[in-house]
Scaffold this motif. Structure first.
Motif, mmCIF file in Angstrom:
data_model
loop_
_atom_site.group_PDB
_atom_site.id
_atom_site.type_symbol
_atom_site.label_atom_id
_atom_site.label_comp_id
_atom_site.label_asym_id
_atom_site.label_seq_id
_atom_site.Cartn_x
_atom_site.Cartn_y
_atom_site.Cartn_z
ATOM 1 N N ASN A 1 0.973 -1.285 0.080
ATOM 2 C CA ASN A 1 -0.131 -0.068 -0.173
ATOM 3 C C ASN A 1 0.917 1.316 0.165
ATOM 4 O OD1 ASN A 1 1.003 -0.629 2.577
ATOM 5 N ND2 ASN A 1 -1.141 -0.243 3.575
ATOM 6 N N LEU A 2 2.215 1.183 0.035
ATOM 7 C CA LEU A 2 3.196 2.239 -0.232
ATOM 8 C C LEU A 2 3.861 2.476 -1.570
ATOM 9 C CD1 LEU A 2 4.752 2.223 3.403
ATOM 10 C CD2 LEU A 2 2.897 3.688 2.364
ATOM 11 N N SER A 3 3.057 1.361 -2.382
ATOM 12 C CA SER A 3 3.961 1.288 -3.655
ATOM 13 C C SER A 3 4.071 2.724 -4.684
ATOM 14 C CB SER A 3 3.121 0.388 -4.494
ATOM 15 O OG SER A 3 1.827 0.526 -4.726
ATOM 16 N N HIS A 4 2.980 3.698 -4.147
ATOM 17 C CA HIS A 4 3.028 4.947 -4.877
ATOM 18 C C HIS A 4 4.079 5.810 -4.632
ATOM 19 C CE1 HIS A 4 1.163 5.455 -0.765
ATOM 20 N NE2 HIS A 4 1.538 6.853 -1.036
ATOM 21 N N LEU A 5 4.680 5.433 -3.534
ATOM 22 C CA LEU A 5 5.956 6.185 -3.188
ATOM 23 C C LEU A 5 7.255 6.261 -4.100
ATOM 24 C CD1 LEU A 5 6.397 5.443 0.805
ATOM 25 C CD2 LEU A 5 5.177 7.449 -0.484
ATOM 26 N N GLU A 6 7.764 7.509 -4.360
ATOM 27 C CA GLU A 6 8.815 7.722 -5.207
ATOM 28 C C GLU A 6 10.198 7.733 -4.839
ATOM 29 O OE1 GLU A 6 10.328 11.035 -8.569
ATOM 30 O OE2 GLU A 6 8.070 10.440 -8.205
ATOM 31 N N ILE A 7 11.093 7.064 -5.223
ATOM 32 C CA ILE A 7 12.378 6.826 -4.365
ATOM 33 C C ILE A 7 13.393 7.392 -5.217
ATOM 34 C CG2 ILE A 7 13.980 5.546 -3.137
ATOM 35 C CD1 ILE A 7 10.917 5.310 -1.902
ATOM 36 N N ASN A 8 14.326 8.395 -4.936
ATOM 37 C CA ASN A 8 15.319 9.091 -5.766
ATOM 38 C C ASN A 8 16.630 9.131 -4.913
ATOM 39 O OD1 ASN A 8 13.815 9.449 -8.377
ATOM 40 N ND2 ASN A 8 12.666 11.011 -7.158
ATOM 41 N N SER A 9 17.577 9.018 -5.493
ATOM 42 C CA SER A 9 18.993 9.398 -4.898
ATOM 43 C C SER A 9 18.909 11.247 -4.930
ATOM 44 C CB SER A 9 20.043 8.748 -5.409
ATOM 45 O OG SER A 9 19.909 7.416 -5.104
ATOM 46 N N GLY A 10 19.595 11.826 -3.856
ATOM 47 C CA GLY A 10 19.628 13.078 -3.818
ATOM 48 C C GLY A 10 21.179 13.334 -4.177
ATOM 49 N N PRO A 11 21.288 14.794 -4.394
ATOM 50 C CA PRO A 11 22.683 15.241 -4.775
ATOM 51 C C PRO A 11 23.663 14.888 -3.811
ATOM 52 C CG PRO A 11 21.340 17.191 -3.762
ATOM 53 C CD PRO A 11 20.576 16.082 -3.761
ATOM 54 N N ASN A 12 24.841 14.872 -4.245
ATOM 55 C CA ASN A 12 26.038 14.623 -3.386
ATOM 56 C C ASN A 12 26.352 15.523 -2.170
ATOM 57 O OD1 ASN A 12 29.392 15.313 -3.069
ATOM 58 N ND2 ASN A 12 28.822 12.973 -2.992
ATOM 59 N N LEU A 13 26.373 15.106 -1.044
ATOM 60 C CA LEU A 13 26.577 16.031 0.293
ATOM 61 C C LEU A 13 27.931 15.818 0.714
ATOM 62 C CD1 LEU A 13 22.783 16.058 1.468
ATOM 63 C CD2 LEU A 13 23.819 17.862 0.207
ATOM 64 N N THR A 14 28.883 15.286 0.108
ATOM 65 C CA THR A 14 30.160 15.073 0.467
ATOM 66 C C THR A 14 30.303 13.755 1.070
ATOM 67 O OG1 THR A 14 30.112 16.307 2.555
ATOM 68 C CG2 THR A 14 30.724 17.805 0.753
ATOM 69 N N SER A 15 29.422 13.063 1.411
ATOM 70 C CA SER A 15 29.477 11.466 1.842
ATOM 71 C C SER A 15 29.654 10.877 0.756
ATOM 72 C CB SER A 15 28.134 11.272 2.760
ATOM 73 O OG SER A 15 28.270 9.915 3.090
ATOM 74 N N ASP A 16 30.241 9.491 1.073
ATOM 75 C CA ASP A 16 30.373 8.295 -0.051
ATOM 76 C C ASP A 16 28.740 7.817 -0.203
ATOM 77 O OD1 ASP A 16 30.394 7.294 2.473
ATOM 78 O OD2 ASP A 16 31.654 5.594 1.878
ATOM 79 N N HIS A 17 27.833 7.817 0.765
ATOM 80 C CA HIS A 17 26.462 7.542 0.601
ATOM 81 C C HIS A 17 25.767 8.688 0.118
ATOM 82 C CE1 HIS A 17 26.228 3.479 2.510
ATOM 83 N NE2 HIS A 17 27.434 4.064 3.036
#
Length: 365
Positions: free
Chosen positions: A155-171
């Motif tokens: 029931n949460l399949s509508h959520l959109e998942i994206n990677s954000g901009p680099n914030l100086t971490s390796d993640h």
């Protein structure tokens, strides 16, 4: 002590070493409750859970960090079964499997990856992280991988998942968006301009009204508003409430642009030369922003006097942090969060009516 203005911090620190740990940073106008998880496998896996008001229902969220251990299905089940529905499981699992990382084949899947894949199929869960989405970049060679996962109920399949901009971490930061109810900038509500000399006339007019026929909150609100418009005016400002950082200028804009360009160049071609260029601009960007913040603060401080209103000072401090906040406090009825303004008004009116009925002699004028 770690603090962020207007946010509540729920954290779980490591007791046996410096650094690491898990934390939620929750805006103070959001209703939440920390979950007291039975932490049976704390030696192998780090967990932290809470339930959050999401569309007037509890959304259960579990944070997980696996410090490169082999995690068994039963260990993950132990924590997931302590959650209600709907639920999100978010974390750095250090797991490898072609189901979420098509860059590798099944032979390179590790034990934890295989167990998570099995768990998703057995427990009617879905992988919300798009396959192949980069969540970590190796700072040594620029290699991209997918190890930060978001798993949820269907029931949460509508959520959109994206990677954000680099914030100086390796993640990379992971951004979750609700496509059904997108988050937008809120328009400020119009404010009344009250004048003391007109207040008595307003009260006198209200007392003369026949309120016995009023049967709903909407009718009462309409009466108060239409009567008020006879005696008071609205503030006509109707601007979008956006952060305005006083220290941000063209210098900051240009150096961030150069830093991001160098990062993208290194990401596409991860050689030593591009890495050095990116890290040099990374340090320079921090240096320039820190300098502009300091100069902006010093300039403001020199403008202060004994007659400067406290509101002016607090507004500037908020702007320095680039934050504007519209506080909205939910309430809980029968263990369910209520954030809808009309529902809260109706609940308040019912409770107020009970007080009036129980104390007829103390009815306010």
């Amino acid at each position: 002590m770690f603090n962020i203005n207007n946010y509540e911090i729920i954290r779980k620190d490591r007791t046996n070493q410096v650094g690491g740990g898990l934390a939620f940073c929750i805006k103070r106008n959001l209703q939440f409750k920390k979950l007291n998880l039975i932490d049976r496998y704390k030696e192998k896996i780090e967990t932290l859970g809470l339930k959050l008001n999401y569309k007037d229902k509890w959304l259960y969220i579990l944070l997980i960090y696996n410090p490169c251990n082999n995690i068994e299905t039963k260990e993950l089940e132990h924590y997931i079964e302590q959650l209600g529905n709907p639920k999100l499981i978010i974390g750095d699992f250090n797991s490898h499997h072609p189901h979420w990382n098509p860059r590798i084949n099944l032979k390179l899947a590790n034990r934890t990856g295989k167990n998570i894949f099995e768990l998703i199929n057995q427990k009617n869960l879905i992988l919300l992280t798009p396959p192949g989405q980069t969540t970590k970049i190796d700072p040594r060679n620029g290699k991209e991988t997918t190890i930060d996962l978001i798993i949820g109920t269907p029931n949460l399949s509508h959520l959109e998942i994206n990677s954000g901009p680099n914030l100086t971490s390796d993640h990379l930061p992971i951004i979750i968006k609700d496509n059904i109810k997108p988050i937008t900038n809120q328009k400020k509500e119009k404010k009344w301009i009250f004048k003391e000399e007109r207040w008595k006339d307003y009260k006198k007019d209200l007392k003369a009204k026949d309120v016995t026929t009023i049967k709903s909150i909407e009718e009462l609100t309409d009466l108060l508003r239409t009567t008020g418009q006879t005696y008071f005016k609205f503030n006509n400002e109707n601007r979008i409430d956006k952060p305005n950082k006083p220290w941000w200028n063209n210098k900051c804009k240009e150096i961030i642009k150069k830093r991001n360009k160098a990062y993208n160049k290194w990401k596409k071609k991860p050689n030593k030369e591009n890495q050095i260029e990116y890290k040099t601009l990374l340090a320079k960007a921090k240096q320039i922003i820190d300098k502009e913040k300091k100069e902006s603060w010093e300039k403001f401080c020199t403008s202060l006097s004994f007659t400067t209103p406290p509101k002016t000072i607090w507004n500037f401090i908020k702007k320095m942090n680039g934050k504007t906040s519209k506080m909205d406090y939910p309430i809980i009825i029968n263990n369910q969060p209520i954030s809808d303004q009309l529902k809260k008004t109706e609940i308040f009116s019912k409770e107020y009516q009970k007080l009036v009925n129980n104390n007829p002699k103390k009815t306010p004028n």
